[in-house]
Design a protein around this motif. Structure first.
Motif, PDB file in Angstrom:
ATOM      1  N   ILE A   1       0.832  -1.189   0.000  1.00 15.31           N
ATOM      2  CA  ILE A   1       0.000   0.000   0.000  1.00 15.31           C
ATOM      3  C   ILE A   1       0.876   1.252   0.000  1.00 15.31           C
ATOM      4  CG2 ILE A   1      -1.862  -1.162   1.237  1.00 15.31           C
ATOM      5  CD1 ILE A   1      -0.933   0.368   3.758  1.00 15.31           C
ATOM      6  N   ASP A   2       0.255   2.385  -0.257  1.00 10.47           N
ATOM      7  CA  ASP A   2       0.936   3.676  -0.165  1.00 10.47           C
ATOM      8  C   ASP A   2       1.039   4.026   1.323  1.00 10.47           C
ATOM      9  OD1 ASP A   2       1.742   6.315  -0.135  1.00 10.47           O
ATOM     10  OD2 ASP A   2       0.524   6.890  -1.856  1.00 10.47           O
ATOM     11  N   SER A   3       2.167   3.714   1.917  1.00 10.30           N
ATOM     12  CA  SER A   3       2.325   3.900   3.360  1.00 10.30           C
ATOM     13  C   SER A   3       2.260   5.368   3.755  1.00 10.30           C
ATOM     14  CB  SER A   3       3.650   3.284   3.826  1.00 10.30           C
ATOM     15  OG  SER A   3       4.743   3.838   3.126  1.00 10.30           O
ATOM     16  N   TRP A   4       2.718   6.277   2.885  1.00 11.89           N
ATOM     17  CA  TRP A   4       2.660   7.702   3.187  1.00 11.89           C
ATOM     18  C   TRP A   4       1.218   8.178   3.306  1.00 11.89           C
ATOM     19  CZ3 TRP A   4       6.251  10.587   5.169  1.00 11.89           C
ATOM     20  CH2 TRP A   4       7.594  10.292   4.934  1.00 11.89           C
ATOM     21  N   LEU A   5       0.368   7.703   2.406  1.00 15.32           N
ATOM     22  CA  LEU A   5      -1.042   8.061   2.467  1.00 15.32           C
ATOM     23  C   LEU A   5      -1.665   7.567   3.761  1.00 15.32           C
ATOM     24  CD1 LEU A   5      -3.597   9.208   1.148  1.00 15.32           C
ATOM     25  CD2 LEU A   5      -3.882   7.014  -0.031  1.00 15.32           C
ATOM     26  N   LEU A   6      -1.339   6.362   4.155  1.00 12.75           N
ATOM     27  CA  LEU A   6      -1.869   5.801   5.402  1.00 12.75           C
ATOM     28  C   LEU A   6      -1.405   6.612   6.611  1.00 12.75           C
ATOM     29  CD1 LEU A   6      -3.391   3.572   6.907  1.00 12.75           C
ATOM     30  CD2 LEU A   6      -1.288   2.209   6.863  1.00 12.75           C
ATOM     31  N   VAL A   7      -0.137   6.971   6.638  1.00 17.76           N
ATOM     32  CA  VAL A   7       0.402   7.749   7.758  1.00 17.76           C
ATOM     33  C   VAL A   7      -0.284   9.117   7.843  1.00 17.76           C
ATOM     34  CG1 VAL A   7       2.454   8.959   8.598  1.00 17.76           C
ATOM     35  CG2 VAL A   7       2.617   6.578   7.830  1.00 17.76           C
ATOM     36  N   ILE A   8      -0.499   9.762   6.704  1.00 18.43           N
ATOM     37  CA  ILE A   8      -1.153  11.074   6.679  1.00 18.43           C
ATOM     38  C   ILE A   8      -2.555  10.988   7.269  1.00 18.43           C
ATOM     39  CG2 ILE A   8      -2.117  12.840   5.149  1.00 18.43           C
ATOM     40  CD1 ILE A   8       0.292  12.212   3.263  1.00 18.43           C
TER      41      ILE A   8
ATOM     42  N   PHE B   1      -3.261  17.982   4.791  1.00 15.95           N
ATOM     43  CA  PHE B   1      -4.250  17.875   3.711  1.00 15.95           C
ATOM     44  C   PHE B   1      -3.612  18.115   2.344  1.00 15.95           C
ATOM     45  CE2 PHE B   1      -7.569  18.420   7.032  1.00 15.95           C
ATOM     46  CZ  PHE B   1      -8.381  17.348   6.658  1.00 15.95           C
ATOM     47  N   LEU B   2      -2.622  18.992   2.275  1.00 12.56           N
ATOM     48  CA  LEU B   2      -1.903  19.183   1.011  1.00 12.56           C
ATOM     49  C   LEU B   2      -1.147  17.915   0.616  1.00 12.56           C
ATOM     50  CD1 LEU B   2      -0.486  22.809   1.455  1.00 12.56           C
ATOM     51  CD2 LEU B   2      -2.346  22.063  -0.050  1.00 12.56           C
ATOM     52  N   PHE B   3      -0.540  17.261   1.590  1.00 13.59           N
ATOM     53  CA  PHE B   3       0.123  15.986   1.312  1.00 13.59           C
ATOM     54  C   PHE B   3      -0.886  14.928   0.876  1.00 13.59           C
ATOM     55  CE2 PHE B   3       3.931  17.168   4.095  1.00 13.59           C
ATOM     56  CZ  PHE B   3       4.773  17.292   3.001  1.00 13.59           C
ATOM     57  N   LEU B   4      -2.061  14.938   1.506  1.00 17.62           N
ATOM     58  CA  LEU B   4      -3.120  14.003   1.104  1.00 17.62           C
ATOM     59  C   LEU B   4      -3.510  14.236  -0.347  1.00 17.62           C
ATOM     60  CD1 LEU B   4      -5.326  11.889   1.711  1.00 17.62           C
ATOM     61  CD2 LEU B   4      -6.742  13.746   2.607  1.00 17.62           C
TER      62      LEU B   4
ATOM     63  N   PHE C   1      -1.616  15.584  -2.675  1.00 17.10           N
ATOM     64  CA  PHE C   1      -0.494  15.171  -3.525  1.00 17.10           C
ATOM     65  C   PHE C   1      -0.470  13.656  -3.718  1.00 17.10           C
ATOM     66  CE2 PHE C   1       3.898  13.536  -3.599  1.00 17.10           C
ATOM     67  CZ  PHE C   1       4.292  14.022  -4.841  1.00 17.10           C
ATOM     68  N   ARG C   2      -0.595  12.896  -2.627  1.00 17.59           N
ATOM     69  CA  ARG C   2      -0.543  11.437  -2.739  1.00 17.59           C
ATOM     70  C   ARG C   2      -1.746  10.898  -3.504  1.00 17.59           C
ATOM     71  NH1 ARG C   2       4.479   9.863  -1.996  1.00 17.59           N
ATOM     72  NH2 ARG C   2       3.629   7.739  -2.046  1.00 17.59           N
ATOM     73  N   GLY C   3      -2.925  11.493  -3.267  1.00 19.04           N
ATOM     74  CA  GLY C   3      -4.116  11.008  -3.948  1.00 19.04           C
ATOM     75  C   GLY C   3      -4.089  11.262  -5.435  1.00 19.04           C
ATOM     76  N   PHE C   4      -3.740  12.484  -5.845  1.00 14.95           N
ATOM     77  CA  PHE C   4      -3.705  12.801  -7.276  1.00 14.95           C
ATOM     78  C   PHE C   4      -2.508  12.122  -7.963  1.00 14.95           C
ATOM     79  CE2 PHE C   4      -6.193  16.667  -5.921  1.00 14.95           C
ATOM     80  CZ  PHE C   4      -7.387  16.225  -6.482  1.00 14.95           C
ATOM     81  N   ARG C   5      -1.431  11.946  -7.235  1.00 17.09           N
ATOM     82  CA  ARG C   5      -0.297  11.198  -7.778  1.00 17.09           C
ATOM     83  C   ARG C   5      -0.711   9.755  -8.050  1.00 17.09           C
ATOM     84  NH1 ARG C   5       3.774   7.995  -5.386  1.00 17.09           N
ATOM     85  NH2 ARG C   5       5.806   8.066  -6.450  1.00 17.09           N
ATOM     86  N   LEU C   6      -1.473   9.209  -7.123  1.00 14.02           N
ATOM     87  CA  LEU C   6      -1.976   7.848  -7.297  1.00 14.02           C
ATOM     88  C   LEU C   6      -2.894   7.769  -8.519  1.00 14.02           C
ATOM     89  CD1 LEU C   6      -2.404   4.961  -6.215  1.00 14.02           C
ATOM     90  CD2 LEU C   6      -4.176   5.874  -4.714  1.00 14.02           C
TER      91      LEU C   6
ATOM     92  N   LEU D   1     -11.659   6.975 -10.097  1.00 15.44           N
ATOM     93  CA  LEU D   1     -12.091   6.762  -8.715  1.00 15.44           C
ATOM     94  C   LEU D   1     -11.153   7.455  -7.734  1.00 15.44           C
ATOM     95  CD1 LEU D   1     -14.082   5.457  -6.810  1.00 15.44           C
ATOM     96  CD2 LEU D   1     -12.778   3.318  -6.959  1.00 15.44           C
ATOM     97  N   ALA D   2      -9.853   7.335  -7.964  1.00 16.96           N
ATOM     98  CA  ALA D   2      -8.882   8.014  -7.105  1.00 16.96           C
ATOM     99  C   ALA D   2      -9.034   9.528  -7.199  1.00 16.96           C
ATOM    100  CB  ALA D   2      -7.463   7.599  -7.488  1.00 16.96           C
ATOM    101  N   THR D   3      -9.294  10.034  -8.391  1.00 21.33           N
ATOM    102  CA  THR D   3      -9.522  11.469  -8.569  1.00 21.33           C
ATOM    103  C   THR D   3     -10.741  11.933  -7.788  1.00 21.33           C
ATOM    104  OG1 THR D   3      -8.517  11.459 -10.779  1.00 21.33           O
ATOM    105  CG2 THR D   3     -10.008  13.285 -10.259  1.00 21.33           C
ATOM    106  N   GLY D   4     -11.844  11.174  -7.885  1.00 16.81           N
ATOM    107  CA  GLY D   4     -13.075  11.549  -7.212  1.00 16.81           C
ATOM    108  C   GLY D   4     -12.951  11.553  -5.700  1.00 16.81           C
ATOM    109  N   ILE D   5     -12.367  10.503  -5.137  1.00 19.18           N
ATOM    110  CA  ILE D   5     -12.242  10.397  -3.683  1.00 19.18           C
ATOM    111  C   ILE D   5     -11.304  11.477  -3.148  1.00 19.18           C
ATOM    112  CG2 ILE D   5     -11.368   8.945  -1.807  1.00 19.18           C
ATOM    113  CD1 ILE D   5     -12.378   6.518  -3.358  1.00 19.18           C
ATOM    114  N   THR D   6     -10.188  11.683  -3.818  1.00 22.72           N
ATOM    115  CA  THR D   6      -9.233  12.705  -3.370  1.00 22.72           C
ATOM    116  C   THR D   6      -9.845  14.100  -3.441  1.00 22.72           C
ATOM    117  OG1 THR D   6      -7.397  11.325  -4.175  1.00 22.72           O
ATOM    118  CG2 THR D   6      -6.918  13.633  -3.700  1.00 22.72           C
TER     119      THR D   6
END
Length: 391
Positions: free
Chosen positions: A10-17, A285-288, A290-295, A307-312
């Motif tokens: 998983i994207d561990s950075w996203l989880l930590v955020i 939230f800015l990091f969130l 970044f990770r979401g749109f990067r994903l 789906l990733a675009t919509g949720i982020t």
């Protein structure tokens, strides 16, 4: 390109955020609600206990959705819409009215449910599937824009009937971001956005919402009536200074600021933790984002990218609306701050959505051409040009 069937890390950075925001939220809910809970419930930890239960259920939901292949949700997205739409109608008929809005279905004395929160996730799942199936037809008016406007318009109409302008803005934003990402005709998209903006503008100028515009234009007038919440929020933020008054030391939560643990929790955070604490939350939230749109950009199939675009977009836009309203940057509208504000339905649904994002990240490889990469978009444009040139 076929996606790998065996899930990776998983994207561990996203989880930590997200977990960091969740921990901050639990601390701030206890701090912001302790006075009201002790005064009206006889237990300073009353709201904190309920939020802790919701956080526990939300983490379980996140762990479950994190393990389910996100492509399986396509099979149930239509069923989800057929459940969510009647719930939006039902809440208008038998819903509990609170704070001037009818948003909750109450089951017993302990459990209340907010259908509009479920609708955000269900709509993101359904629109991602619908747009992915449309393919290049998304750019046409008859098969793309028209049915999209009808679908989203029905949902927005029901939400606006609940007097929930903030949620309507978030839903419109996530739907528009997904539609644009799927390859909408830019001229049609801009015209539709202008018409939608005009409708929202007219809504904000009607009824009680017109007073919010009046308060927004002059936040230091009518401070005991229409501007009470905004004025007290600004007072709390200004009192915090650089480093805040200290955790638990807020004065505005002691009966001055309405809803200090729900819509106005960012003001209490700023008062107690200061500019440094407020900036830390904004950076998270800015990091969130970044990770979401990067994903979304690195996902190899268009459904996962949408789906990733919509949720982020949903989570980040909701945070923007909450913080902007609290700081007087936009006319006041009430939406919870994701992962931080008190509210069981919002927290559980948001964490479940994050679980889906984390599952999408498990199928990311180093692709030759991700679904939203420059190479893939260029290839699609060339293919459309060739198709049009053929007799």
């Amino acid at each position: 390109m076929q996606l790998p069937r065996e899930a990776g890390k998983i994207d561990s950075w996203l989880l930590v955020i997200v977990l960091a925001l969740l921990c901050i939220g639990l601390i701030m809910v206890y701090s912001a609600s302790a006075f009201s809970a002790a005064r009206y419930q006889g237990d300073a930890s009353y709201f904190f206990q309920r939020q802790l239960v919701a956080a526990f259920l939300g983490v379980i939901a996140m762990l479950v959705t994190m393990r389910i292949d996100y492509r399986l949700w396509r099979r149930f997205s239509l069923i989800g819409m057929l459940v969510a739409l009647p719930l939006l109608v039902l809440v208008l008929i038998i819903g509990t009215n609170a704070y001037g809005a009818s948003r909750w279905l109450t089951l017993g004395s302990f459990l209340s449910f907010q259908p509009s929160e479920l609708t955000k996730l269900v709509l993101a799942l359904y629109i991602a599937d619908w747009l992915a199936r449309k393919g290049k037809q998304v750019a046409t008016f008859l098969y793309g824009l028209a049915p999209f406007i009808i679908l989203v318009g029905i949902v927005l109409g029901l939400v606006l009937l609940e007097n929930d302008m903030g949620t309507a803005i978030v839903i419109a934003g996530l739907a528009a971001a997904m539609f644009f990402t799927a390859g909408a005709n830019i001229v049609q998209f801009l015209l539709a956005a202008a018409c939608g903006g005009l409708i929202f503008g007219l809504q904000t100028l009607s009824g009680y919402r017109s007073y919010r515009w009046k308060g927004f234009l002059d936040p230091f007038q009518h401070i005991t009536s229409i501007n009470l919440q905004l004025y007290q929020s600004l007072l709390a933020l200004g009192s915090g200074g650089w480093f805040g008054l200290g955790l638990g030391a807020s004065r505005q939560k002691t009966g001055w600021l309405p809803l200090p643990y729900i819509d106005s929790i960012f003001a209490i955070l700023g008062e107690e933790l200061g500019f440094i604490g407020s900036a830390a939350v904004i950076i998270l939230f800015l990091f969130l984002a970044f990770r979401g749109f990067r994903l979304a950009r690195r996902t190899q199939d268009i459904y996962g990218a949408l789906l990733a675009t919509g949720i982020t977009t949903w989570l980040v836009l909701q945070a923007i609306v909450n913080i902007a309203a609290t700081t007087g940057s936009i006319p006041y509208t009430g939406v919870p701050l994701p992962f931080i504000s008190y509210g069981g339905t919002a927290l559980v649904i948001s964490l479940a959505a994050v679980g889906i994002l984390l599952n999408i990240s498990r199928y990311i490889q180093e692709p030759e051409a991700p679904a939203l990469s420059k190479q893939a978009i260029t290839k699609t444009i060339k293919k459309r040009t060739v198709d049009k040139s053929r007799p």
